[in-house]
Scaffold this motif. Structure first.
Motif, PDB file in Angstrom:
ATOM      1  N   ARG A   1       0.823  -1.205   0.000  1.00 36.78           N
ATOM      2  CA  ARG A   1       0.000   0.000   0.000  1.00 36.78           C
ATOM      3  C   ARG A   1       0.856   1.254   0.000  1.00 36.78           C
ATOM      4  O   ARG A   1       0.519   2.262  -0.614  1.00 36.78           O
ATOM      5  CB  ARG A   1      -0.911   0.000   1.224  1.00 36.78           C
ATOM      6  CG  ARG A   1      -1.940   1.127   1.224  1.00 36.78           C
ATOM      7  CD  ARG A   1      -2.704   1.130   2.528  1.00 36.78           C
ATOM      8  NE  ARG A   1      -3.817   2.060   2.507  1.00 36.78           N
ATOM      9  CZ  ARG A   1      -3.726   3.372   2.724  1.00 36.78           C
ATOM     10  NH1 ARG A   1      -2.531   3.908   2.975  1.00 36.78           N
ATOM     11  NH2 ARG A   1      -4.792   4.140   2.694  1.00 36.78           N
TER      12      ARG A   1
ATOM     13  N   ASP B   1     -15.947   3.084   3.958  1.00 34.50           N
ATOM     14  CA  ASP B   1     -16.288   2.717   2.572  1.00 34.50           C
ATOM     15  C   ASP B   1     -17.243   3.731   1.937  1.00 34.50           C
ATOM     16  O   ASP B   1     -17.283   3.871   0.707  1.00 34.50           O
ATOM     17  CB  ASP B   1     -16.917   1.329   2.528  1.00 34.50           C
ATOM     18  CG  ASP B   1     -15.901   0.237   2.846  1.00 34.50           C
ATOM     19  OD1 ASP B   1     -14.678   0.504   2.693  1.00 34.50           O
ATOM     20  OD2 ASP B   1     -16.310  -0.878   3.247  1.00 34.50           O
TER      21      ASP B   1
ATOM     22  N   ARG C   1      -8.333   3.821 -11.116  1.00 34.27           N
ATOM     23  CA  ARG C   1      -7.695   2.503 -10.971  1.00 34.27           C
ATOM     24  C   ARG C   1      -6.798   2.459  -9.721  1.00 34.27           C
ATOM     25  O   ARG C   1      -6.881   1.519  -8.935  1.00 34.27           O
ATOM     26  CB  ARG C   1      -6.873   2.216 -12.227  1.00 34.27           C
ATOM     27  CG  ARG C   1      -6.228   0.815 -12.205  1.00 34.27           C
ATOM     28  CD  ARG C   1      -5.289   0.638 -13.370  1.00 34.27           C
ATOM     29  NE  ARG C   1      -4.110   1.498 -13.217  1.00 34.27           N
ATOM     30  CZ  ARG C   1      -3.800   2.501 -14.041  1.00 34.27           C
ATOM     31  NH1 ARG C   1      -4.583   2.776 -15.086  1.00 34.27           N
ATOM     32  NH2 ARG C   1      -2.707   3.229 -13.832  1.00 34.27           N
TER      33      ARG C   1
ATOM     34  N   ARG D   1      -9.004   2.579  -6.583  1.00 31.99           N
ATOM     35  CA  ARG D   1      -9.647   1.299  -6.291  1.00 31.99           C
ATOM     36  C   ARG D   1      -8.641   0.265  -5.782  1.00 31.99           C
ATOM     37  O   ARG D   1      -8.947  -0.536  -4.889  1.00 31.99           O
ATOM     38  CB  ARG D   1     -10.337   0.787  -7.555  1.00 31.99           C
ATOM     39  CG  ARG D   1     -11.567   1.595  -7.938  1.00 31.99           C
ATOM     40  CD  ARG D   1     -11.993   1.324  -9.359  1.00 31.99           C
ATOM     41  NE  ARG D   1     -13.106   2.176  -9.762  1.00 31.99           N
ATOM     42  CZ  ARG D   1     -13.461   2.392 -11.024  1.00 31.99           C
ATOM     43  NH1 ARG D   1     -12.772   1.805 -12.015  1.00 31.99           N
ATOM     44  NH2 ARG D   1     -14.485   3.175 -11.309  1.00 31.99           N
ATOM     45  N   ALA D   2      -7.425   0.273  -6.338  1.00 28.82           N
ATOM     46  CA  ALA D   2      -6.383  -0.642  -5.827  1.00 28.82           C
ATOM     47  C   ALA D   2      -6.047  -0.322  -4.368  1.00 28.82           C
ATOM     48  O   ALA D   2      -5.844  -1.224  -3.538  1.00 28.82           O
ATOM     49  CB  ALA D   2      -5.131  -0.538  -6.706  1.00 28.82           C
TER      50      ALA D   2
ATOM     51  N   VAL E   1      -8.118   1.107  -2.193  1.00 31.76           N
ATOM     52  CA  VAL E   1      -9.246   0.663  -1.375  1.00 31.76           C
ATOM     53  C   VAL E   1      -9.204  -0.846  -1.185  1.00 31.76           C
ATOM     54  O   VAL E   1      -9.435  -1.366  -0.081  1.00 31.76           O
ATOM     55  CB  VAL E   1     -10.573   1.113  -2.026  1.00 31.76           C
ATOM     56  CG1 VAL E   1     -11.765   0.474  -1.312  1.00 31.76           C
ATOM     57  CG2 VAL E   1     -10.696   2.632  -1.994  1.00 31.76           C
ATOM     58  N   GLU E   2      -8.914  -1.566  -2.267  1.00 31.89           N
ATOM     59  CA  GLU E   2      -8.845  -3.020  -2.156  1.00 31.89           C
ATOM     60  C   GLU E   2      -7.718  -3.457  -1.212  1.00 31.89           C
ATOM     61  O   GLU E   2      -7.874  -4.392  -0.419  1.00 31.89           O
ATOM     62  CB  GLU E   2      -8.626  -3.624  -3.544  1.00 31.89           C
ATOM     63  CG  GLU E   2      -8.668  -5.135  -3.575  1.00 31.89           C
ATOM     64  CD  GLU E   2     -10.019  -5.693  -3.155  1.00 31.89           C
ATOM     65  OE1 GLU E   2     -10.061  -6.833  -2.633  1.00 31.89           O
ATOM     66  OE2 GLU E   2     -11.051  -4.998  -3.336  1.00 31.89           O
ATOM     67  N   GLN E   3      -6.603  -2.724  -1.289  1.00 34.61           N
ATOM     68  CA  GLN E   3      -5.506  -3.046  -0.388  1.00 34.61           C
ATOM     69  C   GLN E   3      -5.877  -2.757   1.060  1.00 34.61           C
ATOM     70  O   GLN E   3      -5.519  -3.510   1.975  1.00 34.61           O
ATOM     71  CB  GLN E   3      -4.253  -2.244  -0.775  1.00 34.61           C
ATOM     72  CG  GLN E   3      -2.994  -2.650  -0.014  1.00 34.61           C
ATOM     73  CD  GLN E   3      -2.567  -4.065  -0.335  1.00 34.61           C
ATOM     74  OE1 GLN E   3      -2.833  -4.564  -1.443  1.00 34.61           O
ATOM     75  NE2 GLN E   3      -1.961  -4.737   0.616  1.00 34.61           N
ATOM     76  N   ASP E   4      -6.642  -1.693   1.270  1.00 29.65           N
ATOM     77  CA  ASP E   4      -7.104  -1.387   2.636  1.00 29.65           C
ATOM     78  C   ASP E   4      -8.011  -2.497   3.154  1.00 29.65           C
ATOM     79  O   ASP E   4      -7.952  -2.866   4.342  1.00 29.65           O
ATOM     80  CB  ASP E   4      -7.845  -0.050   2.650  1.00 29.65           C
ATOM     81  CG  ASP E   4      -6.887   1.135   2.528  1.00 29.65           C
ATOM     82  OD1 ASP E   4      -5.676   0.939   2.804  1.00 29.65           O
ATOM     83  OD2 ASP E   4      -7.346   2.230   2.164  1.00 29.65           O
ATOM     84  N   ARG E   5      -8.848  -3.029   2.288  1.00 32.38           N
ATOM     85  CA  ARG E   5      -9.720  -4.125   2.718  1.00 32.38           C
ATOM     86  C   ARG E   5      -8.902  -5.382   3.050  1.00 32.38           C
ATOM     87  O   ARG E   5      -9.201  -6.088   4.020  1.00 32.38           O
ATOM     88  CB  ARG E   5     -10.738  -4.433   1.606  1.00 32.38           C
ATOM     89  CG  ARG E   5     -11.775  -3.336   1.435  1.00 32.38           C
ATOM     90  CD  ARG E   5     -12.625  -3.559   0.207  1.00 32.38           C
ATOM     91  NE  ARG E   5     -13.622  -2.488   0.047  1.00 32.38           N
ATOM     92  CZ  ARG E   5     -14.361  -2.301  -1.041  1.00 32.38           C
ATOM     93  NH1 ARG E   5     -14.218  -3.137  -2.088  1.00 32.38           N
ATOM     94  NH2 ARG E   5     -15.228  -1.311  -1.093  1.00 32.38           N
ATOM     95  N   GLU E   6      -7.878  -5.630   2.229  1.00 27.31           N
ATOM     96  CA  GLU E   6      -7.010  -6.781   2.530  1.00 27.31           C
ATOM     97  C   GLU E   6      -6.277  -6.582   3.861  1.00 27.31           C
ATOM     98  O   GLU E   6      -6.179  -7.511   4.666  1.00 27.31           O
ATOM     99  CB  GLU E   6      -6.009  -6.971   1.398  1.00 27.31           C
ATOM    100  CG  GLU E   6      -5.103  -8.187   1.622  1.00 27.31           C
ATOM    101  CD  GLU E   6      -4.074  -8.330   0.520  1.00 27.31           C
ATOM    102  OE1 GLU E   6      -3.210  -9.219   0.629  1.00 27.31           O
ATOM    103  OE2 GLU E   6      -4.124  -7.544  -0.450  1.00 27.31           O
TER     104      GLU E   6
END
Length: 472
Positions: free
Chosen positions: A135, A185, A224, A227-228, A230-235
């Motif tokens: 991240r 979110d 892009r 969103r990457a 945000v996805e990394q934050d969710r992971e």
């Protein structure tokens, strides 16, 4: 026992007496030291087992707290030093877990469970750390750096080619920053809506085709990267949940190990306290008994030493004013100074009685001679002669007593002369003292025999002949 005591000197008796008392108290001290060593052994066992177990549990708890603190600091500041601290505290925890396992079987079971849970936690933390590295630990690294570069490029081109859309871009950046600060979110959804509105505005704007395509490409790159991110934050959130569950599994194990160590420590301390109280009671009774025995021994020795001294003081006091017949009992062959003083005092009393009787008899004889010389009538002359005969008979009796005493002293000298030579210095000193006393006593008694009879013409005979004397 009395014979043995009679052959000892005063110093030897004192040494024996105080030695006996000292031996009693040394026995008490020895017993107390033995009990103290037993207590020390128990405390050493407490330190080696329960103390070591509690020490390991406390160390594990301390390092666990430090580890969670370093973890929290890393998640807040993303400082690589804090991540290194987490690994260092984890290694220390594993080491203390190994120490705990070596103490005893129950501790080994707890240590195995702690080490397993801790290993799982460290794996989860490593995954979280790797996710944060992807991240970006700061604004210019990782996905966060890529996103920031895309945002700055979009902002610069939009301000140059479509200033009318700067308001939508500011709203987009504001919601983006809200998301980055709060991580909710809902802000990510708002960013998507505002980006869609901004795309529509770009489509409707009066722009060259090349400029519109370039801005749309920059907006797409921005979305892009966002969103990457945000996805990394969710992971990361998912990995943090797994890491927290692993940490939550370690904490109860550490608490149970600490509680077990405290319970074992309290149980051992209670047993030691009970044993120490019992030993203290025994030591107190033993000390009281030793004090009582020592006091009794001291009283016995004191009485045996003071009683003849008190008797001698009483005899000396009576010798000052009278001619007592009492004598202090002595033991034949005794070597102590008190007995020697008693014998000397008895001899002094005997000599004083002899001199007193001899002087009185001489005075009676002198008075009878004077009365006989001055008698004017036959009756007075007969009475004077009768008194003179009585005085002569008493003188003869006294001479026989003197002869017996002289023979006694001579027998003492002969006995010593016939005895084998003494080997020890103390024995030789004692024999010399006996010879000196016997010879001086003999000289004193013979001096009385040298006194001439009183002259008839003398009215009285001076008293005090032969006052020099030795001890018998």
């Amino acid at each position: 026992m009395n014979q043995i005591a009679g052959r000892l000197r005063i110093g030897e008796k004192l040494v024996l007496g105080f030695g006996a008392v000292a031996l009693i108290f040394l026995t008490v001290i020895w017993h107390d030291q033995r009990e103290l060593r037993a207590a020390l052994e128990q405390h050493r066992a407490l330190h080696l087992l329960a103390g070591a177990r509690q020490e390991a549990a406390l160390a594990i708890e301390r390092h666990l707290i430090a580890l969670r603190d370093a973890e929290a600091r890393f998640l807040v500041a993303r400082d690589p030093l804090q991540a290194e601290r987490v690994r260092r505290e984890g290694a220390a925890l594993l080491d203390w877990g190994a120490r705990l396992a070596r103490i005893d079987v129950p501790a080994e079971a707890a240590a195995v469970a702690i080490r397993a849970s801790l290993g799982d936690y460290l794996v989860r933390f490593g995954e979280v750390e790797a996710a944060w590295h992807r991240r970006g630990l700061d604004h210019d690294s990782g996905l966060q750096g890529d996103f920031r570069a895309s945002a700055h490029a979009l902002e610069a081109r939009l301000a140059q080619w479509a200033p009318a859309l700067e308001r939508e871009l500011l709203q987009l950046r504001r919601r983006e920053k809200d998301y980055l600060l709060r991580g909710a979110d809902g802000y990510a959804v708002l960013v998507e809506h505002i980006a869609a509105a901004l795309a529509q505005g770009l489509a409707a704007a009066a722009l060259e085709t090349e400029e519109r395509v370039d801005l749309e490409r920059l907006l797409e790159a921005y979305l892009r990267d966002f969103r990457a991110l945000v996805e990394q934050d969710r992971e990361i959130a998912l990995l943090r949940e797994q890491m927290d569950r692993a940490a939550a599994a370690v904490t109860p194990l550490v608490e149970r190990a600490l509680a077990a160590a405290r319970a074992r420590l309290e149980e051992t301390v209670q047993a030691i306290d009970t044993a120490s109280a019992e030993r203290a009671r025994r030591n107190l009774y033993l000390a009281l008994a030793a004090t009582l025995v020592g006091t009794l021994l001291a009283l016995v020795f004191t009485v045996r030493l003071v009683r003849p001294v008190r008797e001698m003081a009483g005899l000396l006091d009576r010798l000052t004013y009278e001619n007592p017949r009492q004598r202090i009992p002595t033991r034949p062959g005794a070597r102590d100074e008190i007995d020697a003083m008693a014998r000397s005092l008895n001899t002094l009393a005997d000599h004083r009685a002899i001199f007193s009787h001899w002087w009185r008899n001489a005075m009676a004889e002198a008075i009878a001679l004077r009365d006989l010389q001055l008698a004017e009538t036959p009756g007075a002359e007969d009475a004077a002669r009768a008194r003179l005969r009585r005085a002569n008979r008493e003188r003869a009796r006294r001479l026989r007593v003197l002869r017996a005493r002289c023979m006694h002293q001579l027998e003492r000298i002969r006995t010593l002369a016939r005895a084998p030579a003494a080997r020890g210095r103390a024995e030789r000193d004692r024999e010399r003292a006996v010879l000196r006393h016997a010879s001086e006593s003999l000289a004193t008694l013979l001096q009385l025999l040298d006194d001439p009879l009183p002259e008839p013409r003398r009215a009285e005979v001076p008293p005090g002949r032969g006052d020099e004397g030795g001890s018998c």
